[in-house]
Design an enzyme around this catalytic site. Structure first.
Site, PDB file in Angstrom:
ATOM      1  N   ASP A 263       0.862  -1.178   0.000  1.00  0.00           N
ATOM      2  CA  ASP A 263       0.000   0.000   0.000  1.00  0.00           C
ATOM      3  C   ASP A 263       0.906   1.238   0.000  1.00  0.00           C
ATOM      4  O   ASP A 263       2.128   1.146   0.168  1.00  0.00           O
ATOM      5  CB  ASP A 263      -0.975   0.002   1.191  1.00  0.00           C
TER       6      ASP A 263
HETATM    7  C1  BGC Z   1      -5.016   3.421   0.208  1.00  0.00           C
HETATM    8  C2  BGC Z   1      -5.251   2.365  -0.847  1.00  0.00           C
HETATM    9  C3  BGC Z   1      -5.110   2.963  -2.220  1.00  0.00           C
HETATM   10  C4  BGC Z   1      -3.764   3.601  -2.350  1.00  0.00           C
HETATM   11  C5  BGC Z   1      -3.478   4.188  -3.722  1.00  0.00           C
HETATM   12  C6  BGC Z   1      -3.745   4.204  -0.052  1.00  0.00           C
HETATM   13  O1  BGC Z   1      -3.682   5.307   0.787  1.00  0.00           O
HETATM   14  O2  BGC Z   1      -4.964   2.806   1.472  1.00  0.00           O
HETATM   15  O3  BGC Z   1      -6.522   1.812  -0.665  1.00  0.00           O
HETATM   16  O4  BGC Z   1      -5.309   1.966  -3.189  1.00  0.00           O
HETATM   17  O5  BGC Z   1      -3.654   4.623  -1.386  1.00  0.00           O
HETATM   18  O6  BGC Z   1      -4.233   5.314  -3.968  1.00  0.00           O
END
Ligand code: BGC
Ligand code: BGC
Length: 717
Positions: A263
């Site tokens: 993530d």
């Molecule tokens: C979130 C994810 C997301 C990623 C990319 C993160 O902050 O937890 O769910 O896919 O950002 O945008």
């Protein structure tokens, strides 16, 4: 055709390592100042940028194609960039938020919404969506509950499959209007303590396997191409560096050989988590745990080379990761056509098409949950209506994760109602802001309401109040809105509350005062039209809650599939002290899982079992007659639950095992038959083996997890 293994052999160690990096498009912009300035702190060099494996977020077909073209010109080996983005509930045509889609209990509609989201994003050049998010949730304080389909492992698993089918279709390689799916957040991100985002997760392996893991597994069984790690710890070790979770479980036990991405920044977060002293250690832990691609930090790019040279990281791990990334690019056909479905022309034709808007309207109308109705709905023609509240004319109805949706393209509630009612709307007033009110606003609202026969009161949370980092400790409506109700109530006119929000709320101060209450979540681009469809009775509400609405935040977590305890509260012992209960509130939620009303009524009769002894190899058929006893056609969600009366390990009071959504004409009866097999009765025993117990079970059939009739049967093995 290029062979990926051959390609890998031609890559230098640096090229391999940079392939494991994902950056946002601004890193790849032409601006050199950017590279020496803002990017320098991350240690991102031009060489890294020119060889990064993937781009996060999208910028439309034109820019995407330009980025890809420029990148390919620089790429020594002609390796295309992979474009990924969060296409969660629509791209330009915004569908209701996922929690709302879940409330439809309609897997085909869920699949259709994902297929449309895939198509709209594919034509802009996106290859992968960071969805479905299948984290099981039990704490409405957590802002991200709006991204999930709720508190039940079985229902979440069915939706996980439906979303993956919708995004990827049957032939991802051949069908350019699909995108690869990335299930997230592995694992158990939904169990953050206290509902505070990014907080610690602590649970037994049994709980993890029984409740939290099934939906991720279901997505992978459906062919989901990618997995994203979670920010949280799992048994003391951050998921992104958790070898047990990703090597032992995901790769070895489940056999997942696709691409795993961290993530956002989660590799680097192992430092503040306190399990890595520096970026090098964080990189080592992540690659050893099996993270192929690092999102938005550069610890791989900055440290993997020295780690390999120092003999701390086996280059084989890097090769494996690169190969997985190359294979996904190959599968998506990017080596033949790096632009895939990107097309400015098709963008014009596909985005926000009439067909897509119609689908968004249908899904929205079916996602609304009627929580109360004392003969106030549907609205009757000729009624003079006052539309009041901060959501009466708000465009903030798309909800979190609607980056490419446009508020100005969304149908606001007033516009939706006006298109149908025209002059019957006699007054419109805001009444208050989301979190504050002036005396003048409140007075204006009272004046507006005085002219009407019925008040439609549009209340709720702004989209900023839920979503990522949108945790709230108090989940009541803000006081200003409760004050507004308090001012309108003495007028003695029927109040129809239309509630916009991204989580179950504590509805005290709202539900008692309202004559009708329609939960519309964040309904998306067609929100106003869909709400009009339901308020006017053209669509009979058929949504059902997939997450309990607590009586008070003090009960949280409160969920239907809990255990009995050794001192269960019963109607008979309610006045005794030494039972498991609160002194100041009930144990049960205000509104249970599965709950939702209709403009008609349904009755259940004649629950019958094909046998009361189920042999392990046989099937038990559970039938029930459901009758529409009212005067409107309507859809009912018939729900099947079971309970294992005595296991080796304690078992939930009820577990959803099946459901059927039925359309019934007034007076019509349909028989629903569910099949129950031994396989559905298995659970994780003390030794974590999945098996069933011979003995007594109860099967329940009904309209929700609270109101269901039961019959016993016995499993014989
Ligand atoms: C979130 C994810 C997301 C990623 C990319 C993160 O902050 O937890 O769910 O896919 O950002 O945008
Ligand atoms: C309590 C114990 C106590 C026992 C005998 C139980 O209800 O949980 O703590 O020792 O009664 O009084």
């Amino acid at each position: 055709m290029t062979n990926m293994n051959t390609l890998l052999e031609q890559m230098t160690l640096e090229e391999k390592i940079f392939q494991l990096m994902q950056l946002t498009p601004n890193f790849l912009s032409e601006d050199d100042a950017n590279l020496t300035g803002p990017l320098a702190w991350m240690g991102v060099t031009e060489n890294m940028v020119n060889n990064a494996g993937s781009v996060l977020s999208a910028v439309g077909a034109k820019e995407t194609m330009a980025l890809q073209k420029k990148y390919m010109e620089n790429s020594r080996l002609g390796i295309p960039l992979l474009f990924m983005a969060d296409i969660i509930h629509g791209y330009r045509t915004i569908f209701p938020v996922t929690l709302a889609i879940g409330s439809t209990w309609d897997l085909e509609l869920a699949e259709k919404s994902a297929a449309i989201a895939a198509k709209e994003s594919a034509v802009t050049g996106i290859h992968v969506t960071f969805a479905p998010m299948v984290d099981l949730v039990r704490d409405p304080r957590w802002g991200r509950v709006m991204e999930s389909t709720g508190e039940d492992p079985y229902l979440n698993s069915e939706y996980a499959r439906a979303f993956v089918r919708g995004f990827q279709g049957e032939d991802l390689a051949g069908d350019l209007d699909r995108v690869a799916a990335c299930v997230k957040h592995f694992a158990a991100y939904g169990a953050a303590e206290g509902g505070r985002d990014y907080n610690t997760v602590n649970m037994s392996e049994r709980q993890l396997r029984e409740s939290y893991l099934p939906a991720y597994k279901a997505a992978l069984d459906e062919g989901c191409e990618m997995v994203m790690t979670a920010f949280n710890t799992v048994d003391g070790i951050p998921a992104t560096g958790n070898k047990w979770l990703m090597r032992n479980l995901l790769r070895d036990e489940w056999g997942f050989d696709g691409m795993l991405i961290s993530d956002w920044g989660a590799v680097g977060e192992m430092i503040p988590h306190g399990v890595a002293a520096d970026g090098a250690e964080a990189a080592q832990k992540a690659i050893e745990a099996g993270v192929d691609m690092e999102m938005m930090t550069s610890h791989y790019a900055n440290h993997l080379k020295e780690l390999v040279e120092a003999g701390k990281v086996d280059v084989k791990l890097i090769d494996e990761s690169v190969l997985r990334i190359l294979k996904l690019k190959e599968k998506l056909g990017l080596f033949e056509n790096p632009y895939r479905a990107a097309s400015e022309e098709r963008e014009k034709e596909v985005l926000l098409s009439g067909e897509h808007r119609a689908a968004a309207r249908e899904v929205a109308a079916k996602s609304f949950v009627l929580l109360k109705n004392e003969q106030a709905l549907p609205l009757r023609s000729g009624q003079k209506l006052a539309l009041i509240g901060p959501f009466a004319e708000s465009g903030d109805i798309l909800g979190p994760w609607s980056i490419w949706g446009k508020q100005e393209e969304a149908v606001q509630l007033h516009a939706g109602l006006a298109a149908r009612l025209g002059a019957d709307i006699v007054a419109v007033a805001k009444g208050c802001e989301i979190e504050s009110a002036t005396e003048e606003q409140l007075r204006e609202a009272v004046a507006a309401a005085s002219e009407a026969d019925v008040i439609v009161l549009a209340l709720g949370e702004s989209s900023e109040m839920s979503g990522e980092a949108g945790s709230r400790g108090d989940i009541r409506l803000p006081q200003a809105q409760l004050d507004l109700i308090g001012r309108l109530k003495p007028l003695g006119k029927p109040i129809v509350v239309v509630l916009f929000n991204g989580r179950p709320l504590d509805l005290h101060g709202v539900i008692e005062e309202a004559d009708a209450l329609l939960e519309v979540w964040f309904p998306g681009t067609e929100g106003g039209n869909a709400i009009a469809d339901v308020l006017l009775g053209d669509v009979n509400p058929s949504g059902r809650l997939t997450m309990s609405f607590p009586y008070s935040v003090g009960q949280v977590p409160v969920y239907y599939n809990n255990y009995n305890t050794g001192r269960p509260l019963t109607p008979q012992n309610a006045s005794e002290r030494y039972v498991s209960k609160y002194l100041d509130m009930p144990n049960t939620p205000l509104l249970p899982f599965g709950y939702g009303l209709s403009y008609t009524t349904f009755s259940y009769s004649g629950i019958s079992l094909s046998t009361d002894v189920l042999n392990a190899e046989d099937t038990l058929h559970v039938s029930v007659d459901v009758t529409n006893t009212g005067t409107a056609a309507g859809e009912e969600v018939v729900q099947l639950y079971v309970r294992d009366m005595a296991g080796e390990v304690v078992r939930p009071l009820k577990e959803l095992k099946g459901f059927r959504k039925l359309l019934l004409q007034p007076g019509e009866t349909k028989t629903v038959t569910f099949a129950v097999t031994e396989e559905q009765l298995r659970y994780y025993h003390a030794d974590l083996q999945l098996k069933s117990d011979a003995g007594e079970f109860q099967v329940f059939v009904g309209a929700n997890s609270r109101d269901a009739e039961s019959k016993p049967f016995r499993l014989v093995k």
